[in-house]
Design a protein around this motif. Structure first.
Motif, PDB file in Angstrom:
ATOM      1  N   GLY A 128       0.630  -1.217   0.090  1.00  0.00           N
ATOM      2  CA  GLY A 128       0.103   0.044  -0.070  1.00  0.00           C
ATOM      3  C   GLY A 128       0.895   1.380  -0.046  1.00  0.00           C
ATOM      4  N   GLY A 129       2.170   1.179  -0.166  1.00  0.00           N
ATOM      5  CA  GLY A 129       3.151   2.630  -0.057  1.00  0.00           C
ATOM      6  C   GLY A 129       3.179   2.924  -1.780  1.00  0.00           C
ATOM      7  N   ARG A 130       3.831   3.938  -1.735  1.00  0.00           N
ATOM      8  CA  ARG A 130       4.243   4.672  -2.964  1.00  0.00           C
ATOM      9  C   ARG A 130       5.650   4.664  -3.187  1.00  0.00           C
ATOM     10  N   VAL A 131       6.080   4.578  -4.454  1.00  0.00           N
ATOM     11  CA  VAL A 131       7.288   4.246  -4.852  1.00  0.00           C
ATOM     12  C   VAL A 131       7.770   5.474  -5.908  1.00  0.00           C
ATOM     13  N   GLY A 132       8.948   5.904  -5.678  1.00  0.00           N
ATOM     14  CA  GLY A 132       9.346   6.991  -6.810  1.00  0.00           C
ATOM     15  C   GLY A 132      11.170   6.397  -7.014  1.00  0.00           C
ATOM     16  N   LEU A 133      11.602   7.246  -8.076  1.00  0.00           N
ATOM     17  CA  LEU A 133      12.923   7.005  -8.536  1.00  0.00           C
ATOM     18  C   LEU A 133      14.033   7.684  -8.865  1.00  0.00           C
ATOM     19  N   LEU A 134      15.179   7.792  -8.539  1.00  0.00           N
ATOM     20  CA  LEU A 134      16.330   8.643  -8.738  1.00  0.00           C
ATOM     21  C   LEU A 134      17.263   7.701  -9.405  1.00  0.00           C
ATOM     22  N   ALA A 135      17.297   8.028 -10.740  1.00  0.00           N
ATOM     23  CA  ALA A 135      18.507   7.135 -11.179  1.00  0.00           C
ATOM     24  C   ALA A 135      19.636   7.978 -11.551  1.00  0.00           C
ATOM     25  N   SER A 186      22.333  14.917  -3.549  1.00  0.00           N
ATOM     26  CA  SER A 186      21.927  16.122  -3.097  1.00  0.00           C
ATOM     27  C   SER A 186      20.641  16.579  -3.571  1.00  0.00           C
ATOM     28  N   ARG A 187      20.041  15.644  -4.340  1.00  0.00           N
ATOM     29  CA  ARG A 187      18.579  16.025  -4.829  1.00  0.00           C
ATOM     30  C   ARG A 187      17.464  15.420  -4.226  1.00  0.00           C
ATOM     31  N   VAL A 188      18.003  14.467  -3.414  1.00  0.00           N
ATOM     32  CA  VAL A 188      17.077  13.745  -2.689  1.00  0.00           C
ATOM     33  C   VAL A 188      16.184  14.507  -1.788  1.00  0.00           C
ATOM     34  N   GLU A 189      16.571  15.597  -1.013  1.00  0.00           N
ATOM     35  CA  GLU A 189      15.544  16.216  -0.082  1.00  0.00           C
ATOM     36  C   GLU A 189      14.572  16.965  -0.967  1.00  0.00           C
ATOM     37  N   ARG A 190      14.820  17.194  -2.282  1.00  0.00           N
ATOM     38  CA  ARG A 190      13.664  17.854  -3.153  1.00  0.00           C
ATOM     39  C   ARG A 190      12.630  16.824  -3.471  1.00  0.00           C
ATOM     40  N   ILE A 191      12.971  15.417  -3.723  1.00  0.00           N
ATOM     41  CA  ILE A 191      12.313  14.537  -4.188  1.00  0.00           C
ATOM     42  C   ILE A 191      11.352  13.729  -3.250  1.00  0.00           C
ATOM     43  N   ALA A 192      12.031  13.365  -2.000  1.00  0.00           N
ATOM     44  CA  ALA A 192      11.649  12.593  -1.129  1.00  0.00           C
ATOM     45  C   ALA A 192      11.037  13.307   0.014  1.00  0.00           C
ATOM     46  N   PRO A 193       9.907  13.054   0.556  1.00  0.00           N
ATOM     47  CA  PRO A 193       9.332  13.745   1.570  1.00  0.00           C
ATOM     48  C   PRO A 193      10.005  13.378   2.815  1.00  0.00           C
ATOM     49  N   ARG A 194       9.707  14.141   3.862  1.00  0.00           N
ATOM     50  CA  ARG A 194      10.135  13.745   5.275  1.00  0.00           C
ATOM     51  C   ARG A 194       9.534  12.657   5.761  1.00  0.00           C
ATOM     52  N   GLY A 195      10.407  11.757   6.408  1.00  0.00           N
ATOM     53  CA  GLY A 195       9.960  10.117   6.713  1.00  0.00           C
ATOM     54  C   GLY A 195       9.771   9.300   5.831  1.00  0.00           C
ATOM     55  N   ALA A 196      10.405   9.660   4.371  1.00  0.00           N
ATOM     56  CA  ALA A 196      10.436   8.497   3.274  1.00  0.00           C
ATOM     57  C   ALA A 196      11.755   7.654   3.538  1.00  0.00           C
ATOM     58  N   LEU A 215      24.571  11.466   4.094  1.00  0.00           N
ATOM     59  CA  LEU A 215      23.947  10.180   4.740  1.00  0.00           C
ATOM     60  C   LEU A 215      23.277  10.669   5.991  1.00  0.00           C
ATOM     61  N   ASN A 216      24.068  11.070   6.854  1.00  0.00           N
ATOM     62  CA  ASN A 216      23.808  11.615   8.043  1.00  0.00           C
ATOM     63  C   ASN A 216      22.824  12.667   8.148  1.00  0.00           C
ATOM     64  N   ALA A 217      22.888  13.517   7.428  1.00  0.00           N
ATOM     65  CA  ALA A 217      21.753  14.683   7.291  1.00  0.00           C
ATOM     66  C   ALA A 217      20.382  14.143   6.705  1.00  0.00           C
ATOM     67  N   LEU A 218      20.754  13.293   5.741  1.00  0.00           N
ATOM     68  CA  LEU A 218      19.252  12.723   5.262  1.00  0.00           C
ATOM     69  C   LEU A 218      18.593  11.866   6.387  1.00  0.00           C
ATOM     70  N   GLY A 219      19.368  11.225   7.124  1.00  0.00           N
ATOM     71  CA  GLY A 219      18.965  10.066   8.207  1.00  0.00           C
ATOM     72  C   GLY A 219      18.450  10.702   9.186  1.00  0.00           C
ATOM     73  N   ARG A 220      18.452  12.289   9.521  1.00  0.00           N
ATOM     74  CA  ARG A 220      17.744  13.071  10.558  1.00  0.00           C
ATOM     75  C   ARG A 220      16.387  13.264  10.207  1.00  0.00           C
ATOM     76  N   THR A 221      15.918  13.050   9.124  1.00  0.00           N
ATOM     77  CA  THR A 221      14.327  13.285   8.731  1.00  0.00           C
ATOM     78  C   THR A 221      13.720  12.115   7.873  1.00  0.00           C
ATOM     79  N   ARG A 222      14.852  11.273   7.243  1.00  0.00           N
ATOM     80  CA  ARG A 222      14.308  10.228   6.241  1.00  0.00           C
ATOM     81  C   ARG A 222      15.139   9.036   6.841  1.00  0.00           C
ATOM     82  N   ALA A 223      14.745   7.660   6.253  1.00  0.00           N
ATOM     83  CA  ALA A 223      15.585   6.521   6.637  1.00  0.00           C
ATOM     84  C   ALA A 223      16.291   5.715   5.176  1.00  0.00           C
ATOM     85  N   PRO A 224      17.672   6.182   5.358  1.00  0.00           N
ATOM     86  CA  PRO A 224      18.526   5.694   4.269  1.00  0.00           C
ATOM     87  C   PRO A 224      18.761   4.466   4.487  1.00  0.00           C
TER      88      PRO A 224
END
Length: 298
Positions: A128-135, A186-196, A215-224
């Protein structure tokens, strides 16, 4: 597509990725432990609208949650427990940079990375989730916003195939330098919402100077989550550096090392699940099912 590259394991075909759906779902079980140290937190209980469990009434339970069907069948009061509702978003990040465009056995590492991400993507959609892509590649990145249902996964698969074809053509044109991985992220924060949830499938060559900080910065609001796509056939070679010629005439080098891979792999300070590009997709699916349990926290 050039004829030498239009072969299984080198070219990424959308139809092959679509066919991975039953493989992904068949591999899902109820493993007691995760492949990654520490595992994941189990599903939270809350007051959403999705029923998590039905149990006998205990003093203090909210009578508004009384389950009439179970109460009538057992002649004892039963109440419903509800699980917390969350919008699960998973961004699949595929590394198609030139260093990924080779393999020694079954498939290029880039193809294996796409297969692993597709296996996870099908499961997310089924749950039931949603999926996006960054290639990421030596050229412009390919981005697909997160969408749900089968249609969303088909959009991701089509984009994976197109991005991989473009990466192969760019390499054939002689562009064999890897852009730093941290720049691509560096584009991830603009693509993936917080909690993604962020699933990065890469060999992690040329990580850049700030991958750990990124990765540490992303890990504060998302789950790498990191998937290290390796070619374990290289670990069976004597220690050294071996030049090889690819089918398209270009050359690269493979590092050999005696002994097997370490049971725990860390990339930029983060634990990674190592996947063998030469392994069958069914084996990869089993590893992913253990490392990414259904009730994991995003």
């Amino acid at each position: 597509m050039s004829a030498p590259l239009d072969v299984p394991g080198v070219r990424l075909r959308a139809g092959d990725l679509i066919a991975l759906r039953p493989v992904a779902l068949a591999a899902v079980g109820e493993p007691a432990l995760s492949d990654l140290p520490g595992g994941f937190i189990t599903r939270k209980r809350g007051h959403g609208q999705e029923v998590a469990d039905i149990r006998e009434y205990m003093p203090g339970d909210d009578l508004r949650h009384l389950d009439r069907g179970s109460t009538a069948r057992t002649a004892r009061p039963h109440v419903r427990q509800f699980q917390e509702e969350r919008d699960r978003v998973t961004l699949l990040i595929a590394d198609f940079r030139p260093s990924m465009l080779w393999g020694l056995t079954r498939a290029f590492r880039s193809v294996s990375a796409a297969e692993a991400l597709t296996l996870l993507g099908w499961r997310v959609i089924e749950e039931g989730g949603r999926v996006g892509l960054l290639a990421l590649s030596a050229g412009e990145p390919v981005i697909i916003p997160a969408r749900g249902r089968v249609r969303g996964m088909l959009d991701v698969i089509g984009a994976l195939a197109r991005a991989h074809d473009a990466a192969l053509e760019t390499a054939l044109a002689g562009d064999l330098d890897d852009p730093p991985l941290d720049d691509g992220l560096s584009r991830v924060e603009r693509i993936a919402p917080r909690g993604a949830e962020l699933v990065i499938a890469s060999g992690f060559e040329n990580p850049g100077n700030s991958l750990e900080d990124r990765l540490n910065a992303l890990g504060r609001t998302r789950a790498p989550r990191l998937l290290l796509i390796s070619e374990t056939a290289a670990t069976r070679l004597p220690r050294g550096s071996y030049p090889i010629r690819l089918p398209d005439g270009t050359r690269t080098r493979v590092a050999g090392a005696s002994g097997g891979a370490a049971p725990e792999v860390r990339i930029a300070g983060h634990v990674a699940l190592e996947l063998d590009a030469g392994a069958a997709v069914e084996e990869t699916a089993r590893h992913l099912a253990a490392a990414f349990p259904k009730d994991r926290e995003p």
